[in-house]
Design a protein around this motif. Structure first.
Motif, short mmCIF file in Angstrom:
data_model
loop_
_atom_site.label_atom_id
_atom_site.label_comp_id
_atom_site.label_asym_id
_atom_site.label_seq_id
_atom_site.Cartn_x
_atom_site.Cartn_y
_atom_site.Cartn_z
N UNK A 99 0.82 -1.21 0.00
CA UNK A 99 0.00 0.00 0.00
C UNK A 99 0.86 1.26 0.00
N UNK A 100 1.91 1.27 0.81
CA UNK A 100 2.75 2.47 0.92
C UNK A 100 3.52 2.75 -0.36
N UNK A 101 3.70 1.73 -1.19
CA UNK A 101 4.49 1.90 -2.42
C UNK A 101 3.67 1.60 -3.67
N UNK A 102 2.33 1.51 -3.50
CA UNK A 102 1.50 0.94 -4.56
C UNK A 102 0.88 1.93 -5.52
N UNK A 103 0.19 1.36 -6.52
CA UNK A 103 -0.48 2.13 -7.55
C UNK A 103 -1.96 1.80 -7.56
N UNK A 104 -2.65 2.22 -8.61
CA UNK A 104 -4.10 2.04 -8.69
C UNK A 104 -4.49 0.56 -8.65
N UNK A 105 -3.75 -0.28 -9.34
CA UNK A 105 -4.07 -1.70 -9.36
C UNK A 105 -3.92 -2.31 -7.96
N UNK A 106 -2.90 -1.88 -7.23
CA UNK A 106 -2.72 -2.36 -5.86
C UNK A 106 -3.89 -1.90 -4.98
N UNK A 107 -4.31 -0.67 -5.19
CA UNK A 107 -5.44 -0.15 -4.41
C UNK A 107 -6.68 -1.00 -4.67
N UNK A 108 -6.95 -1.30 -5.93
CA UNK A 108 -8.13 -2.08 -6.28
C UNK A 108 -8.07 -3.45 -5.60
N UNK A 109 -6.90 -4.07 -5.60
CA UNK A 109 -6.76 -5.38 -4.99
C UNK A 109 -6.98 -5.33 -3.48
N UNK A 110 -6.37 -4.36 -2.83
CA UNK A 110 -6.53 -4.26 -1.38
C UNK A 110 -7.97 -3.88 -1.02
N UNK A 111 -8.57 -3.02 -1.80
CA UNK A 111 -9.97 -2.65 -1.54
C UNK A 111 -10.88 -3.87 -1.69
N UNK A 112 -10.63 -4.68 -2.71
CA UNK A 112 -11.42 -5.90 -2.90
C UNK A 112 -11.25 -6.84 -1.70
N UNK A 113 -10.02 -6.99 -1.25
CA UNK A 113 -9.77 -7.86 -0.10
C UNK A 113 -10.45 -7.33 1.16
N UNK A 114 -10.47 -6.01 1.31
CA UNK A 114 -11.17 -5.41 2.45
C UNK A 114 -12.64 -5.80 2.43
N UNK A 115 -13.26 -5.70 1.29
CA UNK A 115 -14.70 -5.96 1.20
C UNK A 115 -15.05 -7.44 1.38
N UNK A 116 -14.10 -8.32 1.12
CA UNK A 116 -14.39 -9.75 1.19
C UNK A 116 -13.60 -10.46 2.28
N UNK A 117 -13.05 -9.72 3.22
CA UNK A 117 -12.19 -10.31 4.25
C UNK A 117 -12.95 -11.32 5.09
N UNK A 118 -12.37 -12.50 5.33
CA UNK A 118 -13.07 -13.53 6.10
C UNK A 118 -13.01 -13.36 7.61
N UNK A 119 -12.14 -12.47 8.10
CA UNK A 119 -12.05 -12.24 9.55
C UNK A 119 -11.99 -10.74 9.81
N UNK A 120 -12.41 -10.31 11.01
CA UNK A 120 -12.32 -8.88 11.34
C UNK A 120 -10.89 -8.35 11.31
N UNK A 121 -9.91 -9.19 11.67
CA UNK A 121 -8.52 -8.72 11.68
C UNK A 121 -8.05 -8.39 10.27
N UNK A 122 -8.32 -9.27 9.32
CA UNK A 122 -7.92 -9.01 7.94
C UNK A 122 -8.67 -7.80 7.38
#
Length: 840
Positions: A685-708
């Protein structure tokens, strides 16, 4: 009747509630509730009216002993209802009956609604409560002050397909014939209104674990039971631990630990029905980090300690909030250290203590205990000084008295005041009676006076080392504050080493010999800074004993504080950090080193950053050679955590291309050690671009645990693209981010090195909407991010805005943020002069 109290927020004392019979029926589709309450009263003097607390409620009708009320008047400012009586009531027993209606609000206080999406992608609603400090009055008319203790008997009318829990054990459940059930709960012990809870929703519960006769369960949103085993084990251990430590049986009839999707605080110690953010109870040990698991056990232990310290014995008024919270924080350390000794919990406490030191070094600090008048004043007490400085002061006293002697004094206090209310001096008096030591004399200067001392160790011309004290302030202004400082000093000389113990008032010499070295506060139990002068630090590091991790941690922490206060140059601090890093391999010490290096990276000018990054790479290199990317068979949790800290420091703070690339590989891989996986997300995230943002945002929305989910969410705040920052900011208000998390996301955005000003502009422009959406308690904490906006122009802009838009529930906390912002402006200037060309 006349109110003789000087505080307009205090209720009259002419009538005292003894027992409430409360019946509530929430409507989870209309977001409303109806209720009745019958209160057994003790009338102490003739009355023509009854004054109690009610807010955001409509009292429909009522009677006193069968005689209808003559009218109801509301005092919205003081959150009261005045019940006019048709005729005066005389002293004695009486029964008040009221019916009322209210709204299940979305402000995470009172009786409110929380939502989650189930396994079939349907939104489900939970009706739940949060009453501390003064929000029971939003659920039912009551005497909503801590010293009005009473028994509560709750009945909830709920749909057949929903679960209901409350502070007492369920004793009956009867169908009403219309698709609902009437669920009745056992009467509670005598307790304050803020400790009552009731919850209705699509919930499930684990099978109970028997803890010395008390059933303990995890209650959770449906479908999440597979994440409860860890918290259930920790909860059972802590409950047993505290029964033994306090030598008093748990005072309730059951313990439910309840996971709530939307919750303003971390957790709340409701008697028998403790509520938590999901992240603290729903845990997958295989994907969570040691730090995430430790935080969960910390909070579980903290809330269970409250069952005795706060619930069984309660402060008389909200000025005593610090006492229950500081002792619960101290007790959580005891329990977690016993639960997992390998986590070295007291060593990790240094990080929390450092945060309290940071606030307490400001001119705008406060005493641990201070006068509380209004609910807003009470809300402002939930800060680092209450929890962390308070706990540090308690720990200092425990070590001064002796652990066993201190424990016996606490037991004496709890036995004497069970089911009652106390003032701060009651605990010191109980400890003094039990130990024979003047606990109140020692503690009053720490509790009723803001700030803390720096103990200076000075080598005189004749070689004698003298200790003296003065107030430690970041702004360097003179101050005549004075403490009784319990000092421990390790002293080495030709004759060997010895330990000096003293209470420092006036300057005192450490013997008559010429010590080879001195270490003050070697066990880190004293809540004070240490400044070594006249070459004493070099003598300690060059010729002193092998320092343990805690001692090394304290040295790093104190040297950084002296740097912020301009008592040590930035260049000298970096040289010191390089010296310590060369041989350091402890997690806690590296967390503190990494934190200070991150601050330097945030403040250094762009043209000085590459040079600093090279020095960071050199600092990490020795320990990285020992730790490396690959976990060793059988290594402990702390080593895994250290690897994560080092990887992030090397990749982000050191801008190491190889480390960045490896973190990208790790984020795309499965089966990665959790600490390293968490670091990889942060680095991408600290070194990322738009594609990285999209991936992390997707993982946020589908995270299987509260910690993730939280890991991915907070990573979104660190991208350095203005368009991506705008997207993250917008998500805090459009419903994408829960209101419980939105304030912390905004704080993270403010702390973004390059885009913090963009985040501030958003907050200023959306101020009204932010204050409508965020729970009031979170707004002052959100503003903690302004400390990172460390340029004079931004400091002025922020000051002018907050002067025009005050935050009444966190006035002092916000003032502290603003002062630290100005201190950071000066620190930025010094960092840039020392490490790079000053920015225009």
């Amino acid at each position: 009747m006349a109110d003789n109290s000087p505080n307009p927020y205090r209720l009259p004392r002419g009538v005292v509630p003894r027992r409430y019979e409360l019946r509530l029926e929430p409507d989870l589709e209309a977001f409303t509730f109806t209720g009745t309450v019958g209160v057994d009263l003790e009338v102490l003097e003739p009355l023509g009216e009854i004054v109690l607390n009610a807010a955001e409620l409509e009292i429909a009708d009522g009677d006193l002993d069968g005689v209808a009320l003559a009218g109801v008047e509301y005092d919205d400012e003081h959150e009261r209802a005045v019940l006019r009586l048709g005729e005066a009531v005389q002293p004695g027993a009486a029964r008040l009956n009221l019916s009322f209606t209210g709204t299940l609000n979305d402000q995470l206080r009172g009786f409110y609604r929380s939502t989650f999406t189930d396994e079939d992608d349907n939104e489900r609603v939970i009706a739940t409560t949060q009453f501390e400090s003064t929000n029971a009055r939003r659920a039912f008319p009551c005497w909503d002050e801590p010293d009005f203790k009473a028994v509560f008997e709750v009945t909830l009318v709920v749909p057949d397909n929903l679960m209901a829990v409350s502070s007492g054990a369920e004793v009956d459940s009867q169908p009403t014939g219309d698709g609902h059930r009437e669920v009745s709960f056992a009467p509670t012990m005598e307790m304050s209104t803020y400790l009552l809870a009731f919850i209705v929703g699509p919930l499930e519960a684990t099978d109970p674990v028997d803890v010395n006769g008390t059933p303990l369960r995890i209650v959770h949103p449906a479908g999440k039971g597979h994440l409860t085993e860890f918290a259930l084990d920790a909860g059972a251990f802590c409950l047993d631990f505290f029964e033994d430590y306090f030598a008093i049986d748990y005072p309730g009839d059951k313990v439910d630990l309840v996971a709530i999707p939307d919750f303003a605080f971390g957790a709340m110690e409701n008697m028998g029905c403790v509520t938590f953010r999901e992240i603290l109870l729903l845990i997958d040990p295989d994907s969570s980090t040691q730090q995430e698991r430790q935080t969960a056990v910390d909070v579980i232990a903290h809330e269970l300690a409250h069952m005795w310290f706060g619930n069984l014995v309660t402060m008389k008024w909200w000025n005593g909030i610090w006492l229950k919270e500081a002792f619960a924080t101290f007790c959580e350390m005891l329990a977690v250290d016993a639960y997992r000794p390998d986590w070295k919990r007291w060593l990790a406490f240094g990080l929390s203590r450092a945060a309290a030191f940071d606030v307490d070094a400001l001119a705008a600090t406060r005493a641990i205990e201070y006068p509380v008048v209004s609910p807003a004043d009470a809300e402002g007490m939930y800060d680092l000084l209450t929890y962390e400085k308070g706990a540090a002061a308690v720990r200092m006293l425990e070590q001064y008295l002796g652990a066993d002697e201190f424990r016996d004094g606490v037991r004496h206090y709890l036995r004497r005041h069970s089911y009652a209310n106390t003032e701060t001096h009651d605990i010191w008096d109980a400890l003094a009676e039990s130990t024979g030591e003047p606990a109140r004399d020692v503690m009053d200067s720490w509790i009723f006076q803001g700030g803390h001392p720096v103990v200076s160790a000075t080598a005189d011309d004749d070689g004698t080392v003298t200790l003296s004290q003065s107030r430690f302030r970041y702004d360097g202004q003179p101050d005549d504050a004075h403490w009784q400082v319990p000092v421990v000093a390790a002293v080495g000389s030709d004759a060997g080493s010895r330990t000096e113990r003293l209470v420092l008032n006036d300057p005192v010499a450490l013997g008559t010999d010429e010590p080879a070295w001195v270490m003050v506060n070697p066990t880190a139990d004293g809540f004070y800074r240490v400044a070594y002068e006249g070459g004493l630090l070099d003598r300690l590091l060059d010729g002193g004993p092998d320092l343990d991790p805690l001692q090394r941690y304290v040295l790093v922490d104190d040297q950084w504080a002296l740097t912020v206060a301009d008592r040590l140059s930035v260049s000298d601090y970096v040289a010191f950090a390089e010296r310590m890093a060369a041989t350091e391999d402890d997690l806690a010490v590296w967390r503190r080193l990494a934190g200070t290096l991150g601050t330097l990276d945030h403040l250094v000018s762009d043209n000085g950053r590459a040079s600093l990054q090279a020095r960071v790479r050199d600092m990490v290199s020795p320990v990285w050679g020992r730790v490396g990317w690959d976990p060793a068979a059988g290594e402990d949790d702390r080593t895994g955590e250290l690897r994560g800290v080092l990887a992030r420091t090397l990749a982000v703070g050191g801008n190491d291309a190889e480390a960045i690339a490896r973190c990208r590989e790790l984020m795309a891989s499965d089966g990665v050690d959790p600490a390293l996986a968490a670091a990889a997300i942060a680095v991408v995230a600290a070194t990322g671009d738009d594609a990285d943002y999209q991936e992390i945002h997707h993982r946020y929305q589908s995270a299987p645990t509260p910690q993730l989910e939280l890991r991915y969410l907070m990573a979104l705040t660190t991208f350095d693209d203005p368009a991506l920052m705008a997207r993250t900011l917008a998500a805090t208000l459009d419903g994408t981010v829960r209101s419980q998390d939105a304030g912390f996301v905004l704080r993270g955005c403010l702390e973004n090195r390059d885009l913090g000003p963009q985040a501030w502009a958003f907050i200023a422009n959306q101020w009204d909407e932010i204050n409508q959406r965020l729970p009031t308690a979170i707004v002052p904490r959100m503003l903690g991010g302004i400390t990172a906006l460390s340029t004079p122009n931004l400091a002025t802009e922020v000051e002018e805005f907050l002067n025009a838009h005050p935050v009444p529930q966190g006035k002092l906390i916000v003032a502290q943020h603003q002062e630290r912002q100005k201190i950071n402006c000066e620190l930025r200037r010094r960092v840039q002069e020392a490490l790079g060309t000053k920015e225009n």
